[in-house]
Design a protein around this motif. Structure first.
Motif, PDB file in Angstrom:
ATOM      1  N   VAL A   6     -38.717  -8.289  32.767  1.00  0.00           N
ATOM      2  CA  VAL A   6     -39.721  -8.704  33.741  1.00  0.00           C
ATOM      3  C   VAL A   6     -41.273  -8.632  33.121  1.00  0.00           C
ATOM      4  N   PHE A   7     -41.646  -7.855  32.442  1.00  0.00           N
ATOM      5  CA  PHE A   7     -42.790  -7.844  32.187  1.00  0.00           C
ATOM      6  C   PHE A   7     -43.296  -8.990  30.938  1.00  0.00           C
ATOM      7  N   ARG A  53     -35.748 -15.837  38.061  1.00  0.00           N
ATOM      8  CA  ARG A  53     -34.789 -14.891  38.698  1.00  0.00           C
ATOM      9  C   ARG A  53     -35.400 -15.301  40.208  1.00  0.00           C
ATOM     10  N   LEU A  94     -43.743  -8.332  45.073  1.00  0.00           N
ATOM     11  CA  LEU A  94     -44.532  -8.997  44.220  1.00  0.00           C
ATOM     12  C   LEU A  94     -44.877 -10.590  44.352  1.00  0.00           C
ATOM     13  N   SER A  97     -39.436 -11.799  43.482  1.00  0.00           N
ATOM     14  CA  SER A  97     -39.234 -10.720  44.168  1.00  0.00           C
ATOM     15  C   SER A  97     -40.043 -10.932  45.754  1.00  0.00           C
ATOM     16  N   SER A 107     -37.186  -2.688  38.832  1.00  0.00           N
ATOM     17  CA  SER A 107     -38.134  -3.666  38.040  1.00  0.00           C
ATOM     18  C   SER A 107     -39.503  -3.013  37.498  1.00  0.00           C
ATOM     19  N   ALA A 108     -40.038  -2.374  38.481  1.00  0.00           N
ATOM     20  CA  ALA A 108     -41.260  -1.826  38.372  1.00  0.00           C
ATOM     21  C   ALA A 108     -41.442  -0.270  38.099  1.00  0.00           C
ATOM     22  N   SER A 142     -36.550  -4.441  43.189  1.00  0.00           N
ATOM     23  CA  SER A 142     -38.104  -4.362  42.734  1.00  0.00           C
ATOM     24  C   SER A 142     -38.439  -2.801  42.178  1.00  0.00           C
ATOM     25  N   PHE A 149     -43.954 -12.524  32.761  1.00  0.00           N
ATOM     26  CA  PHE A 149     -45.202 -12.884  33.248  1.00  0.00           C
ATOM     27  C   PHE A 149     -46.142 -13.748  32.375  1.00  0.00           C
ATOM     28  N   MET A 206     -52.507  -9.985  35.543  1.00  0.00           N
ATOM     29  CA  MET A 206     -51.627 -10.415  36.716  1.00  0.00           C
ATOM     30  C   MET A 206     -52.209 -11.687  37.104  1.00  0.00           C
TER      31      MET A 206
END
Ligand code: 4MI
Length: 394
Positions: free
Chosen positions: A166-167, A77, A83, A80, A232-233, A229, A170, A283
């Motif tokens: 989203v998660f 996507r 991030l 951000s 998302s978070a 954002s 990663f 992360m």
């Protein structure tokens, strides 16, 4: 290779089932390790994870916060603006979002959160047996967060679906990510539509971001991406933090009794839960140049995996690190990150936890597991799918 080579797969089933033994092995191996499973460096000791999070020049974020290197692989996507961005671009938008999400602004939400938390806690306590994930940990953020941002009442389940996308993004493009992305189009469309000015109530942070666009501080498209954002978070992270807080209290009855007797302990106890059970396990950062960390040299353009949850239990920083000690000074845990990218929603997350658990101290005398918790596999979150609980009201 100057770093010890380790065969742990941070996105594999074994790590996900129980990240703790892996964390200890990584820490014992050295301050920097090479993870041959993905050809990346990793760090799991508190000192180095903390230092890297603060060294945003040498280890940046525009390469992506996940395994993909945005300089080489196309992001799934548009990145951000928070991030996945570096100074000076990051600085400019972060200042605006920080102001809109400031502790003072968030504090003004308290009376409404207290009212909602009290209703929910009373209802759930009266039921006796319930799923702590569906009925409290997920229900409460879904109840208060979309209102707090300025979203309307419909379609909130899209926030959960999107959070999972989203998660999971990663990690590697594994079966988990493919599953999360199944039927993604309508979810992405819903999210895109709900980042628009027209979808947001005039009194929330969403509308404040569009005010900044009207003043010419950001563009209209940037305002939409910044709302993205928040969407998302803002839900999954807090939902899993609340779920782990429920789990921790349910398995530590003496600490629950003490917190009930003195609800000023809710805040420090929640920080200790965050330290012990960080919802975000890992992360990434990307090296911008050759950089030496604790004597180990890492070449430029390499992904570095930060084991946040492991760092929070590093015995070099935390005495008796696996013990739940509500009197510990835990607030410098890394679960909200640190440095310029530290969680911009931390005050909101803390307010959600404080109001929900303070309400529970009024309505729940004892809390215990009514069955085994069921994990929800995710590439970067320590997530529960189900948490069977039994509560005695009082
Ligand atoms: C690490 S939690 C998180 C923070 C920000 C964003 C997503 C997830 C974003 O989209 O800006």
């Amino acid at each position: 290779m100057d770093a010890p080579v380790i065969d742990i797969d941070p996105f594999g089933d074994e790590f996900r089932r129980d990240p703790q033994p892996a964390g200890e092995r990584l820490q014992e191996a050295g301050p920097v390790v090479y993870l041959e499973s993905h050809g990346i460096r990793g760090m799991a000791r508190f000192a180095e994870v903390h230092a890297v999070l603060r060294d945003h020049d040498a280890l940046n974020s525009s390469g992506g916060a996940g395994l993909a290197n945005f300089k080489k692989d196309k992001p799934w996507r548009p990145p951000s603006l928070l991030l996945e961005a570096d100074p000076p671009d990051h600085t400019r938008v972060r200042r605006i979002v920080s102001r809109i999400m400031s502790p003072r602004v968030i504090e003004s939400l308290r009376p409404e959160f207290e009212r909602r938390a009290d209703e929910l806690a009373a209802r759930v306590a009266a039921r006796g047996e319930f799923d702590g994930v569906a009925e409290l940990a997920q229900a409460y953020p879904l109840l208060v967060f979309p209102d707090a941002v300025g979203l309307g009442p419909d379609g909130r389940e899209n926030l959960i679906r999107y959070g999972s996308m989203v998660f999971n993004s990663f990690g590697p493009p594994s079966e988990l990510f493919r599953q999360a992305m199944r039927d993604a189009a309508p979810v992405q469309r819903w999210i895109a539509e709900h980042t628009l000015r027209t979808a947001l109530s005039p009194d929330g942070p969403g509308a404040r971001l569009y005010d900044a666009a009207d003043r010419g501080e950001i563009t209209e498209d940037e305002a939409a991406l910044l709302v993205r954002s928040l969407l998302s978070a803002g839900v999954d992270t807090t939902a899993h933090a609340l779920a782990w807080a429920l789990h921790t209290f349910a398995t530590h009855p003496a600490e629950w009794a003490e917190t009930r007797a003195d609800p000023t302990l809710v805040r420090p106890a929640f920080e200790e839960v965050m330290r012990l059970a960080s919802p975000v396990l890992t992360m990434f950062r990307t090296t911008t140049r050759e950089v030496t960390v604790a004597g180990t040299t890492i070449p430029a353009d390499e992904k570095v995996l930060l084991f946040i949850a492991a760092a929070n239990r590093d015995p070099r920083e935390w005495p008796d690190p696996h013990r739940f000690d509500i009197h510990r000074q835990a607030a410098h845990h890394l679960s909200f990150g640190t440095g310029i990218h530290a969680c911009v929603g931390a005050a909101l997350a803390r307010l959600e936890a404080e109001t929900l658990f303070t309400a529970l101290t009024r309505h729940v005398r004892t809390l215990e597991l009514a069955g085994p918790p069921r994990p929800r596999p995710n590439n970067s979150l320590n997530a529960l799918a189900e948490l069977p609980l039994r509560a005695i009201p009082g």
